[in-house]
Write a protein that holds these residues in place. Structure first.
Motif, short mmCIF file in Angstrom:
data_model
loop_
_atom_site.label_atom_id
_atom_site.label_comp_id
_atom_site.label_asym_id
_atom_site.label_seq_id
_atom_site.Cartn_x
_atom_site.Cartn_y
_atom_site.Cartn_z
N ASN A 22 0.80 -1.22 0.00
CA ASN A 22 0.00 0.00 0.00
C ASN A 22 0.83 1.27 0.00
N GLY A 23 2.14 1.15 -0.13
CA GLY A 23 2.97 2.33 -0.21
C GLY A 23 3.33 2.90 1.13
N PRO A 24 3.82 4.16 1.16
CA PRO A 24 4.27 4.78 2.41
C PRO A 24 3.15 4.86 3.45
N ALA A 25 3.55 4.93 4.69
CA ALA A 25 2.57 5.13 5.75
C ALA A 25 1.90 6.49 5.59
N VAL A 26 0.68 6.58 6.08
CA VAL A 26 -0.07 7.83 6.06
C VAL A 26 -0.21 8.32 7.50
N LEU A 27 0.27 9.53 7.74
CA LEU A 27 0.10 10.18 9.04
C LEU A 27 -1.22 10.91 9.02
N LEU A 28 -2.11 10.56 9.94
CA LEU A 28 -3.44 11.14 10.02
C LEU A 28 -3.50 12.11 11.20
N LEU A 29 -3.91 13.34 10.95
CA LEU A 29 -3.93 14.39 11.96
C LEU A 29 -5.37 14.82 12.23
N TRP A 38 -10.73 10.21 16.37
CA TRP A 38 -11.31 10.99 15.28
C TRP A 38 -11.34 10.18 13.98
N TRP A 39 -10.30 9.38 13.76
CA TRP A 39 -10.13 8.68 12.48
C TRP A 39 -10.72 7.27 12.49
N ASP A 40 -11.26 6.80 13.58
CA ASP A 40 -11.72 5.42 13.68
C ASP A 40 -12.64 4.99 12.53
N PRO A 41 -13.62 5.80 12.10
CA PRO A 41 -14.56 5.31 11.09
C PRO A 41 -13.94 5.06 9.72
N VAL A 42 -12.79 5.70 9.43
CA VAL A 42 -12.25 5.62 8.07
C VAL A 42 -10.80 5.16 8.02
N ARG A 43 -10.20 4.91 9.15
CA ARG A 43 -8.76 4.64 9.19
C ARG A 43 -8.36 3.46 8.31
N ALA A 44 -9.20 2.46 8.23
CA ALA A 44 -8.87 1.26 7.45
C ALA A 44 -8.78 1.54 5.96
N ASP A 45 -9.23 2.70 5.52
CA ASP A 45 -9.22 3.02 4.09
C ASP A 45 -7.83 3.35 3.57
N PHE A 46 -6.86 3.61 4.45
CA PHE A 46 -5.62 4.23 4.02
C PHE A 46 -4.36 3.39 4.22
N GLY A 47 -4.50 2.07 4.28
CA GLY A 47 -3.32 1.23 4.41
C GLY A 47 -2.69 1.37 5.78
N THR A 48 -1.37 1.42 5.81
CA THR A 48 -0.66 1.58 7.08
C THR A 48 -0.75 3.03 7.52
N LEU A 85 10.52 6.68 10.62
CA LEU A 85 9.89 6.98 9.34
C LEU A 85 10.47 8.29 8.79
N ASP A 86 11.21 8.19 7.71
CA ASP A 86 11.84 9.38 7.15
C ASP A 86 10.86 10.22 6.36
N ARG A 87 9.91 9.57 5.67
CA ARG A 87 9.03 10.29 4.75
C ARG A 87 7.67 9.59 4.72
N VAL A 88 6.61 10.36 4.86
CA VAL A 88 5.26 9.79 4.89
C VAL A 88 4.33 10.67 4.07
N ASP A 89 3.16 10.12 3.79
CA ASP A 89 2.06 10.95 3.30
C ASP A 89 1.32 11.51 4.52
N VAL A 90 0.78 12.69 4.38
CA VAL A 90 0.15 13.37 5.51
C VAL A 90 -1.26 13.80 5.12
N TYR A 91 -2.23 13.44 5.96
CA TYR A 91 -3.63 13.81 5.74
C TYR A 91 -4.14 14.43 7.04
N GLY A 92 -4.40 15.72 7.00
CA GLY A 92 -4.90 16.43 8.16
C GLY A 92 -6.23 17.09 7.87
N THR A 93 -7.15 17.01 8.83
CA THR A 93 -8.46 17.63 8.67
C THR A 93 -8.70 18.64 9.78
#
Length: 264
Positions: A22-29, A38-48, A85-93
């Protein structure tokens, strides 16, 4: 699990492993005055995924001191360092999107792709919620305040079919002083002067019917951040990522998957 911030504050973090490939880890903010749930309902959508509890929330330390969105970004870096983790994808709402802006500005080498959800550049150039909404949210009665928040987050039809609980109404374990510190941190956010230095490709998502953080902020951010585009979700309110999951999550995952293709 805990990471130590630069000032010694313990930051609780959580890792959820996704399927391989699934590629790089996603940091969820998460949003203001909320923890990782906050992320419980959708967290499984984004891999690690990696989440953490902001200072003042969840299992993290709760010092009674000035909080800020740049400070929250530094706490995020402490978590990434702890995990190696040197580099991640970041998703903040919401306030998480404000924190994500600073992470991409201050530590561009750590952010591969950036997703900003229903957020703003800050008061100096952003569109603010109305005074009427601010007054409604300032009521003392918790049930009344929750009712206002639910209406700002979700459409009435969806609420009628989904009676809760809702994960976006705030961390009830927070001490009052920490809630105040979070409010000030979010209100004082102003990343305008750094937004045009963001290097990560950026996707901006916003509900058209969001009056908590007006939808006009999406295009303001898209115009200011290089290599950014805005996507509006018709009819969605502030918690678009939850109610409109079937539309919003694929927008995010397709965007991030596209970065993997272009960066090969």
């Amino acid at each position: 699990m805990f990471a130590n911030a630069v000032d010694g504050c313990r930051i609780a973090y959580q890792v959820q492993e996704g399927a391989s490939g699934n590629g790089p880890a996603v940091l969820l903010l998460a949003g203001q005055s909320n923890n990782h749930h906050w992320w419980d309902p959708v967290r499984a959508d984004f891999g690690t995924t990696v989440t953490f509890d902001y200072r003042g929330t969840g299992q993290s330390d709760k010092p009674d001191e000035v909080y800020s969105t740049p400070g929250f970004a530094e706490d995020a870096v402490a978590v990434l360092d702890e995990l190696g983790l040197d580099r991640v994808d970041v998703y903040g709402t919401s306030m998480g999107g404000r924190t994500a802006q600073w992470l991409a500005i201050l530590h561009p080498e750590r952010v591969r792709g950036l997703v900003l959800g229903r957020t703003s550049p800050g008061r100096s150039h952003g569109f603010e919620r109305s005074q009427e909404i601010r007054r409604a949210l300032s009521v003392r009665d918790q049930a009344e305040r929750d009712a206002v928040l639910i209406d700002l987050m979700y459409t009435p039809d969806w609420v009628a079919q989904n009676p809760g609980p809702y994960p976006v109404l705030g961390d009830t374990s927070m001490p009052a002083y920490a809630k105040g510190r979070h409010l000030v941190a979010s209100n004082n956010h102003d990343a305008w002067d750094g937004l045009d230095t963001i290097q990560a490709p950026t996707l901006i998502l916003h509900g058209t019917d969001d009056v908590f953080s007006p939808a006009a902020n999406a295009q303001v951010l898209a115009d200011r951040i290089p290599n950014a585009r805005a996507e509006l979700l018709p009819g969605a309110r502030h918690a678009y990522f939850h109610e409109f999951r079937r539309t919003a999550s694929p927008l995010v995952t397709d965007f991030l998957a596209g970065l993997r293709t272009t960066q090969l």
